[in-house]
Design a protein around this motif. Sequence first.
Motif, mmCIF file in Angstrom:
data_model
loop_
_atom_site.group_PDB
_atom_site.id
_atom_site.type_symbol
_atom_site.label_atom_id
_atom_site.label_comp_id
_atom_site.label_asym_id
_atom_site.label_seq_id
_atom_site.Cartn_x
_atom_site.Cartn_y
_atom_site.Cartn_z
ATOM 1 N N SER A 1 4.639 34.329 -32.930
ATOM 2 C CA SER A 1 3.193 33.569 -32.766
ATOM 3 C C SER A 1 2.276 34.642 -32.274
ATOM 4 C CB SER A 1 3.317 32.296 -32.034
ATOM 5 O OG SER A 1 3.486 32.699 -30.724
ATOM 6 N N LEU A 2 2.835 35.599 -31.355
ATOM 7 C CA LEU A 2 1.991 36.528 -30.666
ATOM 8 C C LEU A 2 1.457 37.469 -31.789
ATOM 9 C CD1 LEU A 2 4.050 37.039 -27.487
ATOM 10 C CD2 LEU A 2 2.446 35.304 -27.936
ATOM 11 N N HIS A 3 2.307 37.779 -32.828
ATOM 12 C CA HIS A 3 1.726 38.598 -33.785
ATOM 13 C C HIS A 3 0.408 38.154 -34.489
ATOM 14 C CE1 HIS A 3 1.628 41.194 -37.521
ATOM 15 N NE2 HIS A 3 1.914 40.218 -38.299
ATOM 16 N N PHE A 4 0.492 36.683 -34.606
ATOM 17 C CA PHE A 4 -0.746 36.279 -35.395
ATOM 18 C C PHE A 4 -1.936 35.952 -34.288
ATOM 19 C CE2 PHE A 4 2.567 35.004 -38.096
ATOM 20 C CZ PHE A 4 2.108 35.446 -39.370
ATOM 21 N N SER A 5 -1.695 35.641 -33.007
ATOM 22 C CA SER A 5 -2.660 35.054 -32.123
ATOM 23 C C SER A 5 -3.183 36.393 -31.149
ATOM 24 C CB SER A 5 -1.963 34.204 -30.968
ATOM 25 O OG SER A 5 -0.848 34.697 -30.152
ATOM 26 N N LYS A 6 -2.304 37.499 -31.181
ATOM 27 C CA LYS A 6 -2.780 38.563 -30.453
ATOM 28 C C LYS A 6 -2.515 38.522 -28.942
ATOM 29 C CE LYS A 6 -3.947 40.298 -34.555
ATOM 30 N NZ LYS A 6 -3.068 40.844 -35.360
ATOM 31 N N THR A 7 -3.204 37.314 -28.193
ATOM 32 C CA THR A 7 -2.680 37.071 -27.029
ATOM 33 C C THR A 7 -2.061 35.670 -26.892
ATOM 34 O OG1 THR A 7 -5.070 35.732 -26.836
ATOM 35 C CG2 THR A 7 -4.745 38.325 -26.078
ATOM 36 N N PRO A 8 -1.166 35.334 -25.776
ATOM 37 C CA PRO A 8 -0.366 34.228 -26.007
ATOM 38 C C PRO A 8 -1.250 32.881 -25.959
ATOM 39 C CG PRO A 8 0.490 35.723 -24.575
ATOM 40 C CD PRO A 8 -0.811 36.189 -24.703
ATOM 41 N N ARG A 9 -0.870 31.832 -26.710
ATOM 42 C CA ARG A 9 -1.502 30.674 -26.286
ATOM 43 C C ARG A 9 -0.512 29.794 -25.205
ATOM 44 N NH1 ARG A 9 -4.320 29.505 -31.120
ATOM 45 N NH2 ARG A 9 -5.543 31.688 -31.174
ATOM 46 N N PRO A 10 -1.113 28.980 -24.426
ATOM 47 C CA PRO A 10 -0.237 28.228 -23.408
ATOM 48 C C PRO A 10 0.761 27.510 -24.281
ATOM 49 C CG PRO A 10 -2.696 28.180 -23.148
ATOM 50 C CD PRO A 10 -2.564 28.729 -24.235
ATOM 51 N N GLU A 11 0.641 26.991 -25.346
ATOM 52 C CA GLU A 11 1.769 26.194 -25.886
ATOM 53 C C GLU A 11 2.826 27.030 -26.282
ATOM 54 O OE1 GLU A 11 -2.320 24.271 -27.227
ATOM 55 O OE2 GLU A 11 -1.344 26.438 -26.985
ATOM 56 N N ALA A 12 2.614 28.221 -26.710
ATOM 57 C CA ALA A 12 3.585 29.148 -26.617
ATOM 58 C C ALA A 12 4.338 29.689 -25.481
ATOM 59 C CB ALA A 12 3.344 30.324 -27.612
ATOM 60 N N ALA A 13 3.597 30.194 -24.487
ATOM 61 C CA ALA A 13 3.919 30.630 -23.311
ATOM 62 C C ALA A 13 4.658 29.727 -22.572
ATOM 63 C CB ALA A 13 2.695 31.118 -22.418
ATOM 64 N N CYS A 14 4.671 28.386 -22.600
ATOM 65 C CA CYS A 14 5.262 27.302 -21.784
ATOM 66 C C CYS A 14 6.650 27.389 -22.617
ATOM 67 C CB CYS A 14 4.657 25.832 -21.801
ATOM 68 S SG CYS A 14 3.430 25.805 -20.579
ATOM 69 N N ARG A 15 6.851 27.494 -23.856
ATOM 70 C CA ARG A 15 7.861 27.142 -24.629
ATOM 71 C C ARG A 15 8.876 28.425 -24.270
ATOM 72 N NH1 ARG A 15 4.310 24.253 -27.554
ATOM 73 N NH2 ARG A 15 5.245 22.666 -29.001
ATOM 74 N N ILE A 16 8.270 29.669 -24.218
ATOM 75 C CA ILE A 16 9.016 30.639 -23.956
ATOM 76 C C ILE A 16 9.503 30.766 -22.394
ATOM 77 C CG2 ILE A 16 8.900 33.449 -23.360
ATOM 78 C CD1 ILE A 16 6.818 33.460 -25.694
ATOM 79 N N GLY A 17 8.665 30.220 -21.510
ATOM 80 C CA GLY A 17 9.206 29.968 -20.099
ATOM 81 C C GLY A 17 10.540 28.864 -20.172
ATOM 82 N N TYR A 18 10.169 27.869 -21.007
ATOM 83 C CA TYR A 18 11.450 26.724 -21.009
ATOM 84 C C TYR A 18 12.677 27.568 -21.843
ATOM 85 C CZ TYR A 18 13.775 22.512 -22.006
ATOM 86 O OH TYR A 18 14.674 21.525 -21.876
ATOM 87 N N HIS A 19 12.463 28.240 -22.495
ATOM 88 C CA HIS A 19 13.575 28.986 -23.067
ATOM 89 C C HIS A 19 14.379 29.718 -22.046
ATOM 90 C CE1 HIS A 19 16.051 31.568 -25.937
ATOM 91 N NE2 HIS A 19 15.503 32.625 -25.072
ATOM 92 N N PHE A 20 13.699 30.622 -21.193
ATOM 93 C CA PHE A 20 14.306 31.221 -19.999
ATOM 94 C C PHE A 20 14.862 30.306 -18.970
ATOM 95 C CE2 PHE A 20 11.856 34.745 -21.882
ATOM 96 C CZ PHE A 20 12.816 35.600 -22.029
ATOM 97 N N GLN A 21 14.070 29.234 -18.508
ATOM 98 C CA GLN A 21 14.629 28.144 -17.638
ATOM 99 C C GLN A 21 15.738 27.527 -18.076
ATOM 100 O OE1 GLN A 21 11.742 25.334 -16.948
ATOM 101 N NE2 GLN A 21 13.006 23.887 -15.723
ATOM 102 N N GLN A 22 15.855 27.586 -19.308
ATOM 103 C CA GLN A 22 17.178 26.856 -19.825
ATOM 104 C C GLN A 22 18.599 27.714 -19.714
ATOM 105 O OE1 GLN A 22 16.158 23.532 -19.570
ATOM 106 N NE2 GLN A 22 17.630 23.192 -21.212
ATOM 107 N N LYS A 23 18.244 29.021 -19.613
ATOM 108 C CA LYS A 23 19.237 30.025 -19.333
ATOM 109 C C LYS A 23 19.333 30.569 -18.057
ATOM 110 C CE LYS A 23 19.381 33.333 -22.627
ATOM 111 N NZ LYS A 23 18.947 34.424 -23.305
#
Length: 364
Positions: free
Chosen positions: A254-276
């Motif tokens: 999604s960053l390839h298309f948005s160029k800068t992160p969207r909060p909707e993507a950033a939170c999901r990436i955060g949750y990915h690492f949180q679960q690990k």
Amino acid sequence: MVTISLCMIVKNEEDVLERCLDSVKDLVDEMNIVDTGSTDRTVEIAKKYTDRVFFFEWTGKFKDARNESFKHATKDYIFYLDADDVLQEEDRQKFKLLKETLDPEVDSVSMYYNAGVDEYGNVTLRYRRNRLLKRSRHFQWQGDVHNYIEVSGHIVNSDISITHLKNRHAVGRNLSIYKRKIKNGDSFTARDYFYYGNELRENGLYLEAIKSYTKAIEMEEGWVEDKIYACIFRADCHRFLGDTEKELSSLLLSLHFSKTPRPEAACRIGYHFQQKREYKPAIFWYELSTELKDDPDKWSFTYPAYSTWYPHLQLCVCYYHIKDFEKSYEHNEKAREYRPNDERILFNKKMLENRLEPVSRSRS
């Protein structure tokens, strides 16, 4: 001052129609209500507000009914609503001012659509729509399910919001329309694949949704904003299916298309690492999501929770796990500003105050 025609399509809306019309009856100069086959008191209620109630046989395509409603307009501008939409008082006042001051050379005025509101009044989903249309331009609805209006010319972005207060969800209705299109051999645009993916995902058909989102992403045509959210929603499907690596890959795409992160993507990436249990990278992505500013002229989806209470709540959890209880408490309090009676947040508050009290005593 310009004149305005309200144009609506309705079917079995007796529970909400009166609320909608009460919120706009003094703002418009004409009401045109097209009924597509109600069997309840909808028509009776509509006739209390206007004698311009018309009937149209449902064709299976929303655009046909919406375009029919536009045919009945006689005023300078067309304003459209669904029966479960309302204008809140603040937006009513803004609308009055707009009507009094609108330059007649304007072809369309866009407004925010608050498509969801939580129990605390926080908007959960917002996007822009061309909402007030110059009648003489003869703008038409397109699309069989998730309709849009092809608009050109002088467009003004206003800060008025239409609020959607839906009291039921037509599960599977839109999905069946898309399946009918497939059966008929209709061609799909990138936009069709994106919205078909949304319907599949919302109905729990995650593998099919992934295929549809992938087609939307890979087609050369299509709005970049749809591709961004296709990546994000496809990631959700991978997560629901337990494939966290494909989830992360789709989020990063999604960053390839948005160029800068969207909060909707950033939170999901955060949750990915949180679960690990990788809390430091999780904290980085959650904190980033709270710092990203939304563009008020943005037309695509915005989910405000992902830049407000949600990342603060998750930061509370992450800082707790690395034993930084002061920061954990600080972020929980920020989340509480948006959701003051949320049981999770109140539980965290009590627990952290018990943790911090001995520390505070030792410092004094």
